[in-house]
Design a protein around this motif. Sequence first.
Motif, PDB file in Angstrom:
ATOM      1  N   MET A 182      65.256 -42.274 -16.531  1.00 58.62           N
ATOM      2  CA  MET A 182      66.176 -42.898 -17.497  1.00 58.62           C
ATOM      3  C   MET A 182      67.625 -42.665 -17.088  1.00 58.62           C
ATOM      4  N   MET A 183      67.888 -41.447 -16.652  1.00 62.42           N
ATOM      5  CA  MET A 183      69.245 -41.070 -16.273  1.00 62.42           C
ATOM      6  C   MET A 183      69.720 -41.877 -15.067  1.00 62.42           C
ATOM      7  N   ALA A 184      68.883 -41.897 -14.039  1.00 59.75           N
ATOM      8  CA  ALA A 184      69.251 -42.609 -12.812  1.00 59.75           C
ATOM      9  C   ALA A 184      69.469 -44.090 -13.110  1.00 59.75           C
ATOM     10  N   ASP A 185      68.573 -44.641 -13.897  1.00 59.56           N
ATOM     11  CA  ASP A 185      68.594 -46.057 -14.231  1.00 59.56           C
ATOM     12  C   ASP A 185      69.847 -46.425 -15.039  1.00 59.56           C
ATOM     13  N   THR A 186      70.106 -45.664 -16.090  1.00 56.83           N
ATOM     14  CA  THR A 186      71.243 -45.968 -16.968  1.00 56.83           C
ATOM     15  C   THR A 186      72.571 -45.789 -16.238  1.00 56.83           C
ATOM     16  N   ASP A 187      72.705 -44.694 -15.507  1.00 57.19           N
ATOM     17  CA  ASP A 187      73.961 -44.449 -14.794  1.00 57.19           C
ATOM     18  C   ASP A 187      74.191 -45.489 -13.706  1.00 57.19           C
ATOM     19  N   LYS A 188      73.107 -45.944 -13.074  1.00 55.82           N
ATOM     20  CA  LYS A 188      73.239 -46.975 -12.044  1.00 55.82           C
ATOM     21  C   LYS A 188      73.766 -48.277 -12.649  1.00 55.82           C
ATOM     22  N   ARG A 189      73.242 -48.611 -13.831  1.00 57.64           N
ATOM     23  CA  ARG A 189      73.714 -49.840 -14.504  1.00 57.64           C
ATOM     24  C   ARG A 189      75.158 -49.710 -14.954  1.00 57.64           C
ATOM     25  N   ARG A 190      75.487 -48.552 -15.518  1.00 54.75           N
ATOM     26  CA  ARG A 190      76.881 -48.337 -15.953  1.00 54.75           C
ATOM     27  C   ARG A 190      77.827 -48.438 -14.760  1.00 54.75           C
ATOM     28  N   MET A 191      77.426 -47.824 -13.667  1.00 54.12           N
ATOM     29  CA  MET A 191      78.263 -47.829 -12.469  1.00 54.12           C
ATOM     30  C   MET A 191      78.421 -49.246 -11.924  1.00 54.12           C
ATOM     31  N   THR A 192      77.316 -49.963 -11.863  1.00 55.67           N
ATOM     32  CA  THR A 192      77.358 -51.324 -11.325  1.00 55.67           C
ATOM     33  C   THR A 192      78.259 -52.208 -12.179  1.00 55.67           C
ATOM     34  N   ASN A 193      78.094 -52.104 -13.482  1.00 55.99           N
ATOM     35  CA  ASN A 193      78.895 -52.889 -14.410  1.00 55.99           C
ATOM     36  C   ASN A 193      80.379 -52.525 -14.279  1.00 55.99           C
ATOM     37  N   TYR A 194      80.668 -51.233 -14.249  1.00 58.09           N
ATOM     38  CA  TYR A 194      82.068 -50.780 -14.161  1.00 58.09           C
ATOM     39  C   TYR A 194      82.701 -51.224 -12.852  1.00 58.09           C
ATOM     40  N   ASN A 195      82.012 -50.965 -11.742  1.00 60.92           N
ATOM     41  CA  ASN A 195      82.576 -51.304 -10.428  1.00 60.92           C
ATOM     42  C   ASN A 195      82.805 -52.808 -10.300  1.00 60.92           C
ATOM     43  N   PHE A 196      81.877 -53.598 -10.861  1.00 60.24           N
ATOM     44  CA  PHE A 196      81.992 -55.052 -10.764  1.00 60.24           C
ATOM     45  C   PHE A 196      83.193 -55.583 -11.545  1.00 60.24           C
ATOM     46  N   TYR A 197      83.341 -55.124 -12.779  1.00 55.82           N
ATOM     47  CA  TYR A 197      84.389 -55.694 -13.640  1.00 55.82           C
ATOM     48  C   TYR A 197      85.766 -55.061 -13.444  1.00 55.82           C
ATOM     49  N   THR A 198      85.819 -53.866 -12.879  1.00 57.79           N
ATOM     50  CA  THR A 198      87.124 -53.193 -12.806  1.00 57.79           C
ATOM     51  C   THR A 198      87.665 -53.079 -11.377  1.00 57.79           C
ATOM     52  N   ASP A 199      86.805 -53.334 -10.381  1.00 59.38           N
ATOM     53  CA  ASP A 199      87.200 -53.089  -8.983  1.00 59.38           C
ATOM     54  C   ASP A 199      87.648 -51.651  -8.755  1.00 59.38           C
ATOM     55  N   GLN A 200      87.200 -50.753  -9.606  1.00 59.90           N
ATOM     56  CA  GLN A 200      87.430 -49.321  -9.408  1.00 59.90           C
ATOM     57  C   GLN A 200      86.066 -48.662  -9.261  1.00 59.90           C
ATOM     58  N   LYS A 201      86.075 -47.391  -8.912  1.00 57.01           N
ATOM     59  CA  LYS A 201      84.822 -46.647  -8.759  1.00 57.01           C
ATOM     60  C   LYS A 201      84.560 -45.822 -10.010  1.00 57.01           C
ATOM     61  N   TRP A 202      83.430 -46.066 -10.624  1.00 57.90           N
ATOM     62  CA  TRP A 202      82.987 -45.301 -11.791  1.00 57.90           C
ATOM     63  C   TRP A 202      82.888 -43.824 -11.414  1.00 57.90           C
ATOM     64  N   GLY A 203      83.463 -42.955 -12.256  1.00 61.17           N
ATOM     65  CA  GLY A 203      83.333 -41.516 -11.995  1.00 61.17           C
ATOM     66  C   GLY A 203      84.325 -40.968 -10.985  1.00 61.17           C
ATOM     67  N   LYS A 204      85.280 -41.805 -10.534  1.00 57.90           N
ATOM     68  CA  LYS A 204      86.306 -41.289  -9.627  1.00 57.90           C
ATOM     69  C   LYS A 204      87.416 -40.668 -10.475  1.00 57.90           C
ATOM     70  N   ALA A 205      87.758 -39.414 -10.173  1.00 57.39           N
ATOM     71  CA  ALA A 205      88.671 -38.660 -11.037  1.00 57.39           C
ATOM     72  C   ALA A 205      89.965 -39.409 -11.338  1.00 57.39           C
ATOM     73  N   SER A 206      90.517 -40.090 -10.332  1.00 53.02           N
ATOM     74  CA  SER A 206      91.840 -40.681 -10.520  1.00 53.02           C
ATOM     75  C   SER A 206      91.877 -41.835 -11.531  1.00 53.02           C
ATOM     76  N   ASN A 207      90.716 -42.332 -11.961  1.00 59.03           N
ATOM     77  CA  ASN A 207      90.713 -43.372 -13.000  1.00 59.03           C
ATOM     78  C   ASN A 207      90.960 -42.810 -14.397  1.00 59.03           C
TER      79      ASN A 207
END
Lengths: 193, 193
Positions: A146-171
Amino acid sequence: MTKRIITISREFGSGGRFIGEEVAKNLGIAYYDKNIIDEIAEQLGLSPDYIQESAELSPKKGLFAYALVGRDITGKSVEDMVYEAQRKVILDLAEKEPCVIIGRNADYILRDRDDVLNVFIHGDMPEKIHRIIGLYNVEAKEAVKMMADTDKRRMTNYNFYTDQKWGKASNYTLCLNSSQLGYDRCEKIIMEC
Amino acid sequence: MTKRIITISREFGSGGRFIGEEVAKNLGIAYYDKNIIDEIAEQLGLSPDYIQESAELSPKKGLFAYALVGRDITGKSVEDMVYEAQRKVILDLAEKEPCVIIGRNADYILRDRDDVLNVFIHGDMPEKIHRIIGLYNVEAKEAVKMMADTDKRRMTNYNFYTDQKWGKASNYTLCLNSSQLGYDRCEKIIMEC
């Protein structure tokens, strides 16, 4: 500049949602999570269930779904429309009142404001697994999935719409490891900021 | 577990070194930065200047230098040997006394201890540029170049030796944007944790 809005991005199982809720309660400000989804649903005339499936956790089939998904005559996919509606709601909420907003790429959507505190909550594997087992009444193996799956989706969605990296400190203004710091300490730090 | 050791990784110009020094002073514990380099130098019989050039800021010629650099009969490059010496010093220091260690991949080197608070300090462009101009007495253009150059080397060195991503929130207990939070607030949060 005093911060009026707190956005919380989080790893699944890190307690980020819980911490956000406690912070909002303690500060006496509004808290938005599923509420946002409902509001969007109302505006679009779509059911909350449908939006919930399409919004933050999409795409179910991975990154390619963003390219391959059916598009209307304007070239926008259903997911783009949901995202656009979500974006408008978040902009309106931030304008309206001090609040805590969980997920939904709110840190990026509100990037032009200077009264936003962007927080990322993450945690260590054992603690996250333990929390997911308790919350969802599942086995450890299922919790990891569940964890791997959910975080992967959150990351994919974030990276796609923001052109930033999910979980990168500088954001973010503040990134906290809730397993090492504890939920109480995380809440305290966020409220002080 | 009470934290005895504080490691601080930082973007160039974010004030991370200054914050670390203040924290050590306020907590009355040791502070290691160039001191480490000197100690390594002594152990290896190499001059501090030489080590400083080869250690954290290497490789000067980019990632390929790690592969192409001259190696001794054991297959280790000079940089690997410097890194290994650095690693031993950091492990010894952590064993010896509570301290603040700046940079040098100390977060990764000390990953098997559970008494380490790993901090990453970053900042916004305008504030970092302003700080670099003041500290090094350079023009804005030169400050931007110094920043890009130094952070690229830190990142390359970190990613190579740790197999982790420099600046990724999940590597650290705490990540703080010093431009948005202010140096005092950063020090206060670190000391509370």
